[in-house]
Design an enzyme around this catalytic site. Structure first.
Site, PDB file in Angstrom:
ATOM      1  N   HIS A   1      -6.780  -5.364  -6.807  1.00 37.36           N
ATOM      2  CA  HIS A   1      -6.189  -4.113  -6.320  1.00 37.36           C
ATOM      3  C   HIS A   1      -7.118  -3.449  -5.280  1.00 37.36           C
ATOM      4  CE1 HIS A   1      -2.703  -1.497  -7.754  1.00 37.36           C
ATOM      5  NE2 HIS A   1      -3.253  -0.714  -6.850  1.00 37.36           N
TER       6      HIS A   1
ATOM      7  N   GLY B   1      -7.823  -8.790  -0.884  1.00 34.15           N
ATOM      8  CA  GLY B   1      -9.051  -8.054  -1.174  1.00 34.15           C
ATOM      9  C   GLY B   1     -10.160  -8.468  -0.226  1.00 34.15           C
TER      10      GLY B   1
ATOM     11  N   THR C   1       0.871  -1.179   0.000  1.00 29.19           N
ATOM     12  CA  THR C   1       0.000   0.000   0.000  1.00 29.19           C
ATOM     13  C   THR C   1       0.906   1.227   0.000  1.00 29.19           C
ATOM     14  OG1 THR C   1      -0.191  -0.234   2.406  1.00 29.19           O
ATOM     15  CG2 THR C   1      -2.042  -1.026   1.082  1.00 29.19           C
TER      16      THR C   1
ATOM     17  N   ARG D   1     -10.777  -9.544   6.334  1.00 30.64           N
ATOM     18  CA  ARG D   1     -10.983  -8.712   7.528  1.00 30.64           C
ATOM     19  C   ARG D   1     -11.066  -9.504   8.819  1.00 30.64           C
ATOM     20  NH1 ARG D   1      -9.490  -5.988   4.143  1.00 30.64           N
ATOM     21  NH2 ARG D   1     -10.463  -4.186   3.157  1.00 30.64           N
TER      22      ARG D   1
ATOM     23  N   LEU E   1       6.680  -3.896  -7.812  1.00 31.66           N
ATOM     24  CA  LEU E   1       7.168  -3.102  -8.933  1.00 31.66           C
ATOM     25  C   LEU E   1       6.012  -2.748  -9.865  1.00 31.66           C
ATOM     26  CD1 LEU E   1       9.987  -2.413 -10.337  1.00 31.66           C
ATOM     27  CD2 LEU E   1       9.675  -4.573 -11.560  1.00 31.66           C
TER      28      LEU E   1
ATOM     29  N   ARG F   1     -10.503   6.840  -9.346  1.00 32.88           N
ATOM     30  CA  ARG F   1     -10.947   6.800  -7.951  1.00 32.88           C
ATOM     31  C   ARG F   1     -11.854   7.997  -7.694  1.00 32.88           C
ATOM     32  NH1 ARG F   1      -5.774   4.371  -6.335  1.00 32.88           N
ATOM     33  NH2 ARG F   1      -5.525   2.725  -7.883  1.00 32.88           N
TER      34      ARG F   1
END
Ligand SMILES: Cc1cc2nc3c(=O)[nH]c(=O)nc-3n(C[C@H](O)[C@H](O)[C@H](O)COP(=O)(O)O)c2cc1C
Ligand SMILES: CCCCC(=O)C(=O)O
Length: 356
Positions: free
Chosen positions: A249, A281, A75, A284, A130, A166
């Site tokens: 992602h 993804g 991140t 939790r 990368l 976004r």
């Protein structure tokens, strides 16, 4: 404290624009929501009377033998979350035995990240993520930088030929790092300007030949991150990838793809045990890890929960995040009658609300 508590604490400490950058996804954030929801659509079907006093949950990953089954996904920009930034994340991951994937978009240079990890553990595993650069010599310089720093694997992100749209960032006008922060690994590269958010260009024309080229640049194992289609997973293995990371992602790229979890079984079947399959993804809770491992993952990655821990409490918050997931997973494994990860098999995962 639960991960939700850390998330709430992070929301309270972060600049709202930076909070949105981390929390948000592409488009209408359908994929972002679906990543988490996909786990809720599954239930675990435990086996009984076959457990043990203790469980072995460590996994062997490329350049990371005996790692925790939870990897710190790459991140960007940890110094936006906490002044200690990636150094704090590195120390925490090393202390918890978790692979840290640092990357092109870190606000701390990779050599300093590895040095911080080594302050905590003798032999920490730090991988370098990368974004292949449109100019080959820049990619080569980054690969060399990561290897010289002591990274034990490369992760090539392939889900970003162009950057996602976004919605929150567009609304907030978040297009560059605030003064005083930079993408430190992007400094002093051949022909490149000094670091900054906009100095990490995507490569729309990236191809399998470029992956071959990267494989030839290094002796490090190379994992491919952002695979959803089983045919691409097969190609990645055939081209020499040491691992495949099923990922969309975190819902930040194409807002029309399936949940990462829903792509996992197909990829696991295509890879057929030849290399480790990781997924990230929406992970939790410990039970999510159990579901992913039962569906064929060797390990999972976590993105946002690590940033929430970092923003809330720095190094100790990241440790708390990783320890919570580890303890919950171990507990779930015990409840499912498992002694080791391999005891979680696909027949132990069923669709919630449906007869099996
Ligand atoms: C703030 C943020 C920054 C990210 N930066 C990168 C990055 O630089 N490179 C990359 O490959 N993935 C990046 N990702 C994606 C993560 O590696 C990972 O795939 C995703 O966060 C997993 O989903 P989760 O947040 O639900 O755990 C980023 C994700 C977030 C939330
Ligand atoms: C150019 C920075 C990339 C960060 C990233 O991958 C993300 O925000 O998802």
């Amino acid at each position: 404290m639960t991960l939700d508590d850390l998330h709430e604490a992070a929301r309270g400490t972060l600049d709202p624009v930076h909070y949105d950058y981390v929390a948000g996804g592409a488009g209408e954030e359908r994929v972002l929501a679906d990543n988490e929801r996909a786990f809720a659509r599954y239930a675990l079907l435990p086996r009984v009377l076959r457990g043990s006093e203790t469980r072995r949950t460590a996994v062997d990953l490329p350049g990371a033998p005996g790692a925790a089954p939870v990897v710190v996904a790459p991140t960007a920009f940890h110094r936006l979350a906490h002044p200690d930034g990636e150094r704090a994340t590195a120390r925490a991951a090393a202390a918890e035995g978790a692979v840290l994937v640092t990357g092109a978009a870190a606000t701390t240079a990779v050599a300093e990240v590895v040095a911080a990890a080594r302050e905590t553990a003798a032999d920490p595993a730090v991988w370098f993520q990368l974004y292949p650069h449109p100019r080959r010599e820049v990619t080569a310089a980054l690969v060399r930088r990561a290897a010289d720093a002591g990274c034990t694997a490369l992760v090539v992100t392939v889900d970003s030929p162009v950057f996602g749209r976004r919605t929150r960032d567009l609304r907030n006008g978040f297009t560059d790092l605030p003064p005083g922060h930079a993408a430190e690994n992007m400094r002093d590269l051949p022909g490149a300007p000094p670091g900054g958010l906009t100095d990490i260009p995507m490569s729309p024309a990236l191809s399998w030949r470029d992956l071959d080229d990267i494989l030839r640049m290094t002796t490090l194992p190379v994992l491919v991150k952002g695979v959803l289609h089983p045919a691409d997973a097969r190609l990645a293995v055939e081209h020499g990838a040491a691992g495949v990371l099923v990922s969309n992602h975190g819902g930040r790229q194409c807002d029309a793809v399936p949940a990462a979890l829903d792509c996992l079984p197909g990829v696991a079947d295509a890879v057929a045990g030849r290399v480790p399959v990781l997924m990230d993804g929406g992970v939790r809770r410990g039970a999510d890890i159990a579901v992913a491992l039962a569906l064929g993952a060797t390990a999972v990655g976590v993105g946002r929960p690590v940033v929430w821990g970092l923003a809330a409490e720095g190094e100790s918050g990241v440790r708390r995040t990783l320890a919570l997931l580890r303890d919950e997973y171990d507990h779930t494994l015990a409840l499912c009658g498992g002694r080791r990860n391999a005891d979680l098999t696909r027949d132990m995962v069923v669709r919630r609300g449906e007869p099996w």
